[in-house]
Structure formats: structure tokens, C-alpha cells
Write an enzyme that holds these catalytic residues in place. Structure first.
Site, PDB file in Angstrom:
ATOM      1  N   CYS A  47      -0.228   0.460   9.853  1.00  0.00           N
ATOM      2  CA  CYS A  47       0.715   0.206   8.740  1.00  0.00           C
ATOM      3  C   CYS A  47       0.363  -0.918   7.875  1.00  0.00           C
ATOM      4  O   CYS A  47      -0.579  -1.735   8.055  1.00  0.00           O
ATOM      5  CB  CYS A  47       2.115  -0.315   9.407  1.00  0.00           C
ATOM      6  N   CYS A  66       1.760   4.843  13.142  1.00  0.00           N
ATOM      7  CA  CYS A  66       2.559   4.187  11.715  1.00  0.00           C
ATOM      8  C   CYS A  66       3.993   4.633  11.766  1.00  0.00           C
ATOM      9  O   CYS A  66       4.763   4.804  12.664  1.00  0.00           O
ATOM     10  CB  CYS A  66       1.638   4.861  10.455  1.00  0.00           C
ATOM     11  N   CYS A 109       5.557  -3.275  11.445  1.00  0.00           N
ATOM     12  CA  CYS A 109       4.652  -2.173  12.163  1.00  0.00           C
ATOM     13  C   CYS A 109       5.490  -2.054  13.464  1.00  0.00           C
ATOM     14  O   CYS A 109       5.922  -2.777  14.303  1.00  0.00           O
ATOM     15  CB  CYS A 109       3.328  -3.011  12.570  1.00  0.00           C
TER      16      CYS A 109
END
Length: 223
Positions: free
Chosen positions: A81, A9, A88
Site C-alpha cells: 500500500c 494491500c 496499510c
């Protein structure tokens, strides 16, 4: 064979840490890692408190950049994400990647972390488990002028094929008949994890090699 998963993430302080801990505690035969493209450098206190309350916190969990994990041979990369509010990240190597997005609880009340935990447990774990089961090694055997070429793709490590060749060279291989072994004059491994090529030189047939591969305990450990 143990599977390795990277949860990726942005900040690597909440969602990816929670997912890493959940995967490690719930999925047998799977080791999870996490990372962020812009790591905050610390685990969110609420995320740590939450994992401690469920008994799955480990001091090894920490916020870290990609370069700390990019040389690990991952079988799967998962981005978590929130597409609606973030860009992302991408993993710099060729690895199967899936996206399962979750809203970032950072800056919110503890209840938001509990909700994120439940959603990750309910949604992400089954998807990761199913995806890893679908992944397998693919083998393609073809006749070439110098002998036989075998292409391995998917879930294959180069070292696996090197070990198979070493077993044959040292007589430890039981999958190939002595007659077939005598026909092979050279064995050459090339490529990388996920895409490995083995060339066998000599007057050996495609059918002989296909039969040997089917019996190999190195590439068919459960067989």
C-alpha cells in the site's frame, strides 16, 4: 524447500495482483499469493491486460479476502500500500512482514499500470528474494532435568520436526548413533510453525544431540 509469500494491500485488484504474478514468474522456488483487507471482488481490467501482454497472466489470479489465505503457512508477508494515502493492512498471524509501497494505479490510464509494473519488478522482486534468503532456521539446544530441549525458531514447520522424530522412532534416522538412540526414552514435539520445541527425555547429552542435528537430512536438506 518452497517459500510462500503473501502480497497484501487494500483492494487486491492492481498492485498486489501484479506483484503476485511477477513473483511467481520470476523467483524460482517461491509461490506468491495476494489478498486484500477490503477486496473489490475483481481484478482491474488494465492489470489483467498488462499481465497478459507480458505473458504472465493466470486465471487463478483473483481479488479475495484474507480469510481465503490466512491458513497458508507463509514465510513472508509484503504490504504494498501507499503509506501517504492509505492505512496499510496487517496480517493476523505471526509472520515476518515487510513494507514496500507503491502508488495505486487504479482509475488512471494504462500507462500508469505499466509504470507500476516496472517499479514492482525493479524494487520489489530483489527485496523479496533477499529477504527470503536471509530467513533461516535457528536451533538452540539446552540441557534440562529430564534430558535435552531443542528450540527451533525462524523458518521451521512443526511437521518437519514431527517427521524427524518419526524417523528416529522407526529407525530411519541415520544422524543419530544407536548408542544415543538407546538413551532416549521419550520425544515430545510442541509449539507451532516458526516456534517449535522438541524435548528428549533420557540420559542423553547436549553434545550428542547437537552432533545429530548437524547430520539431520530433514532439517538440513541441502547438507
Amino acid at each position: 524447500m518452497e517459500k510462500k509469500v503473501l502480497v497484501l494491500c487494500t483492494g487486491n485488484s492492481c498492485r498486489s495482483i501484479i506483484a503476485e504474478a511477477l513473483i511467481n514468474s520470476a523467483l524460482e522456488g517461491v509461490t506468491a499469493y495476494s489478498s486484500g483487507v477490503a477486496p473489490g471482488g475483481r481484478v482491474n481490467p488494465n492489470a489483467k491486460r498488462l499481465l497478459e501482454s507480458h505473458g504472465i497472466w493466470d486465471e487463478k489470479y483473483h481479488s479475495k479476502p484474507l480469510h481465503e489465505v490466512e491458513n497458508i503457512p507463509f514465510d513472508l508477508v509484503v504490504t504494498v500500500c501507499d503509506h501517504a494515502h492509505e492505512t496499510c493492512p496487517t496480517f493476523p498471524k505471526s509472520v515476518k512482514t515487510i513494507h514496500v509501497g507503491f502508488e495505486d494505479p487504479d482509475g488512471k490510464a494504462y500507462e500508469a499500470f505499466e509504470e507500476t509494473y516496472s517499479r514492482i519488478k525493479e524494487r520489489l522482486l530483489p527485496i523479496v528474494e533477499k529477504t527470503l534468503k536471509e530467513e533461516k532456521m535457528e536451533k538452540s539446544v539446552s540441557k534440562i532435568q529430564s534430558g535435552v530441549k531443542i528450540s527451533f525458531t525462524g523458518v521451521v514447520q512443526k511437521q518437519q520436526i514431527v517427521k524427524m522424530v518419526e524417523n528416529c522412532a522407526t529407525g530411519q534416522c541415520e544422524c543419530m548413533s544407536d548408542e544415543t538412540k538407546k538413551k532416549i526414552t521419550n520425544m515430545q514435539v510442541s509449539g507451532k510453525d516458526g516456534d517449535v520445541e522438541l524435548k528428549l527425555s533420557g540420559e542423553v547429552s547436549k553434545e550428542e544431540i547437537e552432533a545429530a542435528l548437524a547430520k539431520s537430512k530433514v532439517i538440513n536438506p541441502e547438507g
